[in-house]
Design a protein around this motif. Structure first.
Motif, PDB file in Angstrom:
ATOM      1  N   LYS A   1     -29.815 127.385  97.811  1.00  0.00           N
ATOM      2  CA  LYS A   1     -30.546 127.406  96.538  1.00  0.00           C
ATOM      3  C   LYS A   1     -31.935 128.010  96.767  1.00  0.00           C
ATOM      4  O   LYS A   1     -32.041 129.165  97.122  1.00  0.00           O
TER       5      LYS A   1
ATOM      6  N   HIS B   1     -21.183 126.325  98.677  1.00  0.00           N
ATOM      7  CA  HIS B   1     -20.908 127.378  97.702  1.00  0.00           C
ATOM      8  C   HIS B   1     -22.205 128.075  97.283  1.00  0.00           C
ATOM      9  O   HIS B   1     -23.153 127.432  96.842  1.00  0.00           O
ATOM     10  N   GLY B   2     -22.264 129.409  97.462  1.00  0.00           N
ATOM     11  CA  GLY B   2     -23.426 130.175  97.047  1.00  0.00           C
ATOM     12  C   GLY B   2     -24.529 130.270  98.085  1.00  0.00           C
ATOM     13  O   GLY B   2     -25.569 130.881  97.818  1.00  0.00           O
ATOM     14  N   ASP B   3     -24.348 129.689  99.284  1.00  0.00           N
ATOM     15  CA  ASP B   3     -25.372 129.788 100.334  1.00  0.00           C
ATOM     16  C   ASP B   3     -25.295 131.136 101.029  1.00  0.00           C
ATOM     17  O   ASP B   3     -24.238 131.787 101.058  1.00  0.00           O
ATOM     18  N   PHE B   4     -26.431 131.524 101.624  1.00  0.00           N
ATOM     19  CA  PHE B   4     -26.507 132.795 102.343  1.00  0.00           C
ATOM     20  C   PHE B   4     -27.044 132.576 103.752  1.00  0.00           C
ATOM     21  O   PHE B   4     -27.973 131.796 103.958  1.00  0.00           O
TER      22      PHE B   4
ATOM     23  N   ASN C   1     -33.646 136.417  94.157  1.00  0.00           N
ATOM     24  CA  ASN C   1     -32.638 135.664  93.392  1.00  0.00           C
ATOM     25  C   ASN C   1     -31.490 136.593  93.020  1.00  0.00           C
ATOM     26  O   ASN C   1     -31.598 137.417  92.099  1.00  0.00           O
ATOM     27  N   THR C   2     -30.416 136.517  93.770  1.00  0.00           N
ATOM     28  CA  THR C   2     -29.226 137.317  93.501  1.00  0.00           C
ATOM     29  C   THR C   2     -28.026 136.644  94.135  1.00  0.00           C
ATOM     30  O   THR C   2     -28.163 135.896  95.111  1.00  0.00           O
ATOM     31  N   ASP C   3     -26.845 136.902  93.571  1.00  0.00           N
ATOM     32  CA  ASP C   3     -25.591 136.405  94.145  1.00  0.00           C
ATOM     33  C   ASP C   3     -24.858 137.504  94.906  1.00  0.00           C
ATOM     34  O   ASP C   3     -23.715 137.320  95.308  1.00  0.00           O
ATOM     35  N   ASN C   4     -25.516 138.655  95.080  1.00  0.00           N
ATOM     36  CA  ASN C   4     -24.903 139.793  95.755  1.00  0.00           C
ATOM     37  C   ASN C   4     -25.469 139.909  97.164  1.00  0.00           C
ATOM     38  O   ASN C   4     -26.674 140.115  97.347  1.00  0.00           O
TER      39      ASN C   4
ATOM     40  N   GLY D   1     -22.703 135.634 102.491  1.00  0.00           N
ATOM     41  CA  GLY D   1     -22.606 134.533 101.535  1.00  0.00           C
ATOM     42  C   GLY D   1     -21.192 133.998 101.470  1.00  0.00           C
ATOM     43  O   GLY D   1     -20.220 134.726 101.732  1.00  0.00           O
TER      44      GLY D   1
ATOM     45  N   TRP E   1     -18.382 131.584  99.070  1.00  0.00           N
ATOM     46  CA  TRP E   1     -18.107 131.030  97.745  1.00  0.00           C
ATOM     47  C   TRP E   1     -16.762 130.323  97.774  1.00  0.00           C
ATOM     48  O   TRP E   1     -15.820 130.773  98.454  1.00  0.00           O
TER      49      TRP E   1
END
Length: 626
Positions: A527, A557-560, A589-592, A622, A624
């Protein structure tokens, strides 16, 4: 074994003939619905034989009226032809499909007979009910026949395997042989490590060795030998040792001659020259011996690692065939329902209690059937989400092919990479590899070669290539690192080394393990929170016993996970570059994953004025949930 199979086939044919007789005898309100239902199931299973036909036709002639016999013969002919045509056209035919074909044929025959004979409504309803019963019973017979066939295979397999084992030479068990090989290789490793061990000579011991060599060579041929080694022997010995101590202390030859430790010796200059030359030869021999000893220790380490791998393989996976007989039968049934045939089905469980299924799979009636149909059959039979091996054939034909299906992972992993070579360099000295193993572990390997350009790229590429090959061969991570490092030690004669940053992400649990060998810090983003993961160790190839403690973390989920080379951190020109880079990561802030890597590199270049003073590589990974 062949005789037993022949007798078994004869018994099966007799059983089918007996079932045909029983189905022809059962009459329900003047109808015989079990007869076409059983015949339809036999057509689907390709179990028709002369005993079945004799049993059915003889019983039909004995129990049925001529009109009923003609009716059911026509139903059998049309239903059998329809099922065979459907199988030919679609390369498969499920039980419910065969049931529908047999039921429709029965209903059509009953309705046509009722129209011509002008039967009452009651007979018409009974005719429709017979068609529905035929459809349902065809599915039931098909399931019973198929499951009995699969259960027969499952229960007969241990006896067949026992006979095969009896025909093999004694001691042919692979696990026992592998264990013996492991013990032999381990003993060889100990022997290599113990060969020619000796301690390095101390300064005092070196002087003693030189004294014996110099006096034997120089003093024995000197005319004044009797005078020096007479009454003044102890004084002369003391002078020689002081001169040799100066040689061992690496004083220059000119300084030693000028000091004139032996005032009255006529051969003093020659003795000094001989001592310097003898000591340099002694140092060279010692250096070569130490190098040889290091190489022996490296080879011993490699053999020890091989022994560990062999012992690890002997533990291997646990076979669950004995405890999963019903599951094996269900798998065989579901596979056949989709026009496929699976032989030698085995279920295994690894140390983490995750299952895999292996089988020899082929198309039942030829043609090409997508392998995803086989995957769906396995998932329906097991109730688990599964995935096929990476190199599984996409289309299945009549030629059997070995396919392994693994319990599917809970996460997907995607990586993005941003790189920039050092200004003026034709190629970056950084190399990386991203690969997913069959055990569900996603691997990221990042290496930074010393310096930049082709030479650094060659070094780092060797590190990455070795690690990838070792891991794909099934080596544990720590063993693979030991093997890679020992190979780099043997090669490292040009003082060129490479760092290695290695991360393994378990896509079943989200657990990540990092091992750093001279590598820069990595960062874990959850986060808005960013954690720095760093370690201090020497690059690969510097020291034979490379010790790097793994660091463990948990990804959700969603960690990098962000991994960088030292060129990214060294030129930020701030007091705490790790803290500054963590701040940059938290602001993106991106999910890519690829977008984050490019954005982070752009942020870093703002601090360097757009210049790359060293090779820069950023890998963002990342995960998911599926």
């Amino acid at each position: 074994m062949n005789t037993e199979k022949k007798w078994m086939n004869v018994m099966v044919k007799v059983c089918y003939g007996g079932m045909g007789v029983v189905c022809s005898l059962i009459c329900i309100m003047g109808y015989y619905p079990l007869l076409p239902a059983f015949y339809g199931a036999c057509c689907l299973e390709q179990r028709r034989n002369i005993l079945l036909y004799i049993g059915m036709f003889a019983t039909m002639g004995y129990t049925m009226s001529p009109g009923a016999m003609v009716k059911y013969l026509f139903i059998l002919l049309v239903a059998g032809t329809g099922i065979r045509f459907y199988m030919w056209a679609n390369r498969k035919c499920a039980g419910w499909t065969a049931g529908i074909i047999a039921g429709i044929c029965t209903i059509i025959m009953n309705c046509s007979g009722m129209i011509f004979a002008k039967l009452e409504q009651r007979e018409m309803i009974l005719g429709l009910c017979e068609g529905v019963t035929v459809c349902g019973m065809t599915v039931v017979f098909h399931y019973l026949l198929q499951m009995s066939s699969e259960m027969g295979k499952v229960f007969a397999a241990p006896f067949l395997q026992r006979e095969v084992a009896m025909m093999q030479p004694a001691g042919g068990y692979e696990s026992e042989r592998m264990q013996a090989f492991a013990e032999a290789v381990d003993e060889l490793s100990v022997a290599f490590a113990a060969i020619g061990k000796k301690e390095e000579l101390s300064s005092h011991e070196s002087v003693t060795v030189l004294e014996e060599e110099i006096t034997a060579k120089m003093c024995s041929s000197c005319d004044a030998c009797a005078i020096c080694w007479g009454a003044a022997k102890h004084v002369h010995t003391s002078k020689i040792r002081r001169m040799l101590q100066a040689v061992v202390a690496h004083n220059s030859k000119e300084d030693i001659i000028e000091s004139n430790y032996m005032e009255n010796c006529p051969c003093y200059r020659g003795m000094v020259e001989e001592a310097v030359w003898a000591f340099s030869r002694m140092e060279l021999n010692e250096a070569w011996y130490q190098r040889l000893q290091e190489n022996r220790m490296v080879i011993a380490g490699q053999l020890d690692a091989m022994a560990d791998v062999m012992q690890d393989w002997t533990k291997g996976q646990k076979n669950l065939d004995g405890k999963s007989k019903m599951l094996l039968a269900r798998i065989g049934f579901e596979v056949r329902e989709r026009g496929l045939v699976a032989e030698q089905i085995h279920i295994y469980e690894d140390r983490d209690k995750r299952r895999s299924i292996t089988a020899e799979v082929a198309s039942k009636w030829g043609g090409g059937i997508p392998s995803k149909n086989y995957l769906r059959a396995l998932e329906k039979a097991t109730g688990m989400a599964l995935r096929l091996q990476k190199d599984a054939r996409a289309v299945l034909t009549r030629d059997p092919v070995s396919i392994t299906a693994y319990e599917d992972t809970c996460f997907d992993a995607i990586s993005g990479v941003a790189t920039k070579a050092k200004e003026g360099a034709a190629i970056s000295g950084d190399n990386f590899s991203l690969f997913l193993l069959e055990n569900g572990r996603y691997n990221i390997c990042l290496s930074d070669g010393m310096g930049s350009g082709p030479a650094a790229s060659k070094e780092s590429d060797m590190v990455v290539d070795l690690m990838e090959k070792f891991m794909e061969a099934g080596f544990p991570t720590d063993t693979a690192i030991r093997m890679m490092n020992s190979a780099m030690v043997l090669k490292g004669d040009d003082e060129s080394y490479s760092t290695m940053d290695y991360a393994t992400v378990d896509l079943y649990t989200g657990k990540v393990e990092l091992i750093k060998i001279g590598a820069a810090a990595s960062f874990l983003k959850h986060k808005e929170e960013v954690t720095c993961l760093s370690s201090s160790s020497l690059p690969a190839g510097v020291y034979m016993q490379q010790l790097a403690k793994p660091q463990e973390a948990k990804m959700c989920h969603g960690d990098f996970l962000v991994m960088v080379t030292d060129g990214v951190l060294e030129y930020l020109h701030v007091k705490n570059p790790e803290e500054k880079l963590a701040e940059m990561i938290s602001e993106i802030n991106t999910d890519n994953a690829g977008g984050m890597a490019r954005a982070l590199l752009e942020h870093v270049l703002l601090f360097t004025g757009g210049h790359a003073m060293d090779d820069m590589t950023i890998i963002v990974t990342g995960i998911w949930e599926k």
